[in-house]
Write an enzyme that holds these catalytic residues in place. Structure first.
Site, PDB file in Angstrom:
ATOM      1  N   HIS A   1      48.119  60.846  11.188  1.00  0.00           N
ATOM      2  CA  HIS A   1      48.431  60.782  12.621  1.00  0.00           C
ATOM      3  C   HIS A   1      48.317  59.357  13.157  1.00  0.00           C
ATOM      4  CE1 HIS A   1      47.007  65.253  12.748  1.00  0.00           C
ATOM      5  NE2 HIS A   1      48.156  65.094  12.123  1.00  0.00           N
TER       6      HIS A   1
ATOM      7  N   HIS B   1      55.614  68.555  14.749  1.00  0.00           N
ATOM      8  CA  HIS B   1      54.434  67.957  14.110  1.00  0.00           C
ATOM      9  C   HIS B   1      54.713  67.622  12.649  1.00  0.00           C
ATOM     10  CE1 HIS B   1      50.302  66.779  13.623  1.00  0.00           C
ATOM     11  NE2 HIS B   1      50.347  67.381  12.448  1.00  0.00           N
TER      12      HIS B   1
ATOM     13  N   ASP C   1      54.138  64.102  10.812  1.00  0.00           N
ATOM     14  CA  ASP C   1      53.473  63.905   9.520  1.00  0.00           C
ATOM     15  C   ASP C   1      54.342  63.092   8.565  1.00  0.00           C
ATOM     16  OD1 ASP C   1      51.134  65.240  10.150  1.00  0.00           O
ATOM     17  OD2 ASP C   1      51.718  67.126   9.191  1.00  0.00           O
TER      18      ASP C   1
ATOM     19  N   HIS D   1      52.557  67.023   2.824  1.00  0.00           N
ATOM     20  CA  HIS D   1      51.973  65.754   2.401  1.00  0.00           C
ATOM     21  C   HIS D   1      52.124  65.503   0.901  1.00  0.00           C
ATOM     22  CE1 HIS D   1      50.390  65.251   6.373  1.00  0.00           C
ATOM     23  NE2 HIS D   1      49.667  66.345   6.303  1.00  0.00           N
TER      24      HIS D   1
END
Length: 276
Positions: A53, A210, A214, A237
């Protein structure tokens, strides 16, 4: 956490003040495999978790050089988005440095994944994202967002989107030493297929926004902005890290270039507005 200025060509560096000031550069080669957050590790027991973030905030403001000092192993979660980091950075002020900005230009398609999830980087004239998520939970389901990077719309349309998780994941996160301050004040929590937060969502499609946030943070671990298109299908991720590994394994797939004049002008205009 404290963010300090840094000289040109320093990059983004994390400093663990609780470990004697040892530093660790924010670099995709230092990312430890993790599905729930982005963690960098020096291979000798020094790590910094949940950096995506703050990395997204730095990317959104086009901050190339900074030293981020932490007194623990995880970046503060704030409200679960990049917006508080952007606000504080703009309050502190951003200055132009006497060095050209550089970018990673994607020259040919690079893709990884399987039949259920994938991530790709394709040539494009600018940094764009085309991302799709698909969850069984009725509160999320399938959401798609196509977005082109712009400093202003990142600040308003992407940065405020909060991280999200499922009630049953909380115990696993805390057992891993993460999300120790986690609550509905800094994440969207889903239980029994619905959003449990009293105030609901900031955007109808906050979940996919969101995930775009990311991806922006993870891709900034190249050390440069991207000129190219990121396409993600149920990506996260771990897949983002593998995509960067695949990209840099093929020297013909990219080149490092000076940021085009149009980008420089946009950045300078944004700087003037922030300073006004």
């Amino acid at each position: 956490m404290a963010i300090h200025p840094a000289a040109a060509d320093t990059g983004i560096v994390f400093c663990r003040s609780d470990r004697g000031g040892v530093t660790l550069r924010a670099d995709w080669r230092h990312v430890r495999e993790s599905a729930l957050c982005t963690t960098i590790d020096d291979g000798n027991g020094l790590s910094v978790a949940t950096i995506e973030h703050v990395m997204a905030a730095l990317a959104g403001l086009e901050v190339d050089n900074a030293v981020i000092e932490l007194d623990g192993p995880e970046a503060p979660v704030m409200d679960g988005s990049a917006a508080p980091f952007m606000f504080l950075l703009e309050c502190a002020g951003i200055v132009a440095q006497d060095a050209p900005r550089r970018a990673i230009e994607i020259l040919k398609p690079v893709k990884i994944g399987d039949g259920t999830k994938s991530a790709a980087l394709l040539p494009d004239d600018a940094f764009t994202v085309d991302l799709t998520i698909d969850f069984a939970a009725s509160a999320i389901k399938r959401q798609t967002l196509c977005w082109a990077f712009d400093r202003d719309n990142f600040k308003t349309d992407i940065a405020p989107a909060r991280t999200f998780g499922f009630l049953e994941e909380v115990d696993a996160l805390r057992a891993a030493g993460l999300a120790r301050g986690g609550s509905m004040d800094n994440a969207i929590v889903i239980g029994d297929g619905r959003v449990l937060n009293r105030d609901g969502l900031r955007f109808p499609d906050e979940f996919v926004r969101h995930k775009v946030l990311d991806a922006v943070g993870d891709l900034y671990l190249t050390g440069h902005a991207i000129i190219g298109k990121f396409i993600g299908l149920r990506s996260g991720h771990a897949l983002n890290r593998r995509l960067l590994e695949t990209l840099f394994a093929d020297r013909s797939a990219y080149r490092v270039v000076r940021m085009p004049a149009a980008y420089d002008l946009a950045w300078q205009d944004g700087l003037r507005r922030a300073s006004a």
